[in-house]
Design an enzyme around this catalytic site. Structure first.
Site, PDB file in Angstrom:
ATOM      1  N   HIS A  69       1.113 -30.226  12.415  1.00  0.00           N
ATOM      2  CA  HIS A  69       0.162 -30.672  11.390  1.00  0.00           C
ATOM      3  C   HIS A  69       0.209 -29.743  10.184  1.00  0.00           C
ATOM      4  O   HIS A  69       0.287 -30.199   9.034  1.00  0.00           O
ATOM      5  CB  HIS A  69      -1.261 -30.669  11.965  1.00  0.00           C
ATOM      6  N   GLU A 100      -0.506 -28.455  16.686  1.00  0.00           N
ATOM      7  CA  GLU A 100      -1.245 -28.014  15.500  1.00  0.00           C
ATOM      8  C   GLU A 100      -0.319 -27.421  14.444  1.00  0.00           C
ATOM      9  O   GLU A 100      -0.533 -27.611  13.241  1.00  0.00           O
ATOM     10  CB  GLU A 100      -2.328 -27.011  15.900  1.00  0.00           C
TER      11      GLU A 100
END
Length: 212
Positions: free
Chosen positions: A27, A24
């Protein structure tokens, strides 16, 4: 190696926390670098696992073999005039991070095998090897072209327009298909289609990274 021994459970827990967190974060970081500040303003541009881990998702991943983290918010309009390219890069960043983690811990496995394993190292080996396996699983699973996985966004952004439009048209159906496949594998391991498809690739990458 996928059994519920103490070392494999530890490996799963460590591998998932590291894998989900850095997935994450990758990202968020790539989106930020491309001009999207959404994740930054929501406190997601951090390596603190608490910002990324979803308790129910990680428990399911630990016990059932699949789960989820808190998805990083992305605003494709911030990538104008290259919205599709930006979304593809951001979507790729997460799985690529898991592949890099698998390669890194694979080097650790090679080192451990190189110096020779006694009983104490065998316990640690199983933990590290499980971390490699789960990051490879995250890498491969997230590349599947089903919504809401990264692979779906990558496919929408890279396929020719007619196929991309078809995927967008049937986005809900791809989500349903993914859930049905996952549930079938849980109810009856013989129906674990994902493992039949991804298992050989995972074993190949595991051998390539670890030398095992």
């Amino acid at each position: 190696m996928f059994g519920f021994t103490l070392e494999t459970l530890l490996g799963r827990a460590i591998g998932l926390v590291i894998g989900f967190t850095l997935h994450e974060w990758a990202h968020a970081w790539s989106a930020y670098r491309l001009g999207d500040n959404t994740a930054y303003y929501q406190g997601r541009l951090t390596l603190d696992p608490r910002a990324h881990i979803e308790p129910v998702g990680i428990m399911l991943a630990l016990l059932a073999g699949f789960g989820w983290a808190k998805p990083v918010p992305v605003n494709p309009r911030a990538f104008y005039p290259n919205e599709k390219r930006g979304l593809v890069i951001v979507s790729l960043a997460g799985p690529v991070m898991n592949l890099l983690l698998a390669a890194l811990f694979g080097v650790v496995v090679r080192f451990m095998l190189g110096i020779g394993l006694d009983a104490s190292f065998a316990f640690l080996y199983n933990i590290v090897a499980t971390i490699v396996i789960f990051n490879l699983a995250l890498f491969l699973f997230n590349l599947l072209p089903f919504s809401p996985l990264d692979g779906y966004k990558i496919a929408v952004g890279t396929l020719p327009r007619e196929y991309s439009n078809w995927l967008v048209q049937y986005e809900r159906e791809t989500t349903l298909a993914l859930m049905l496949v996952l549930m079938a594998g849980i109810i009856n391991p013989r129906l674990n289609i994902l493992w039949l498809v991804l298992g050989p690739i995972l074993r190949f990458l595991f051998g390539m990274f670890t030398g095992v």
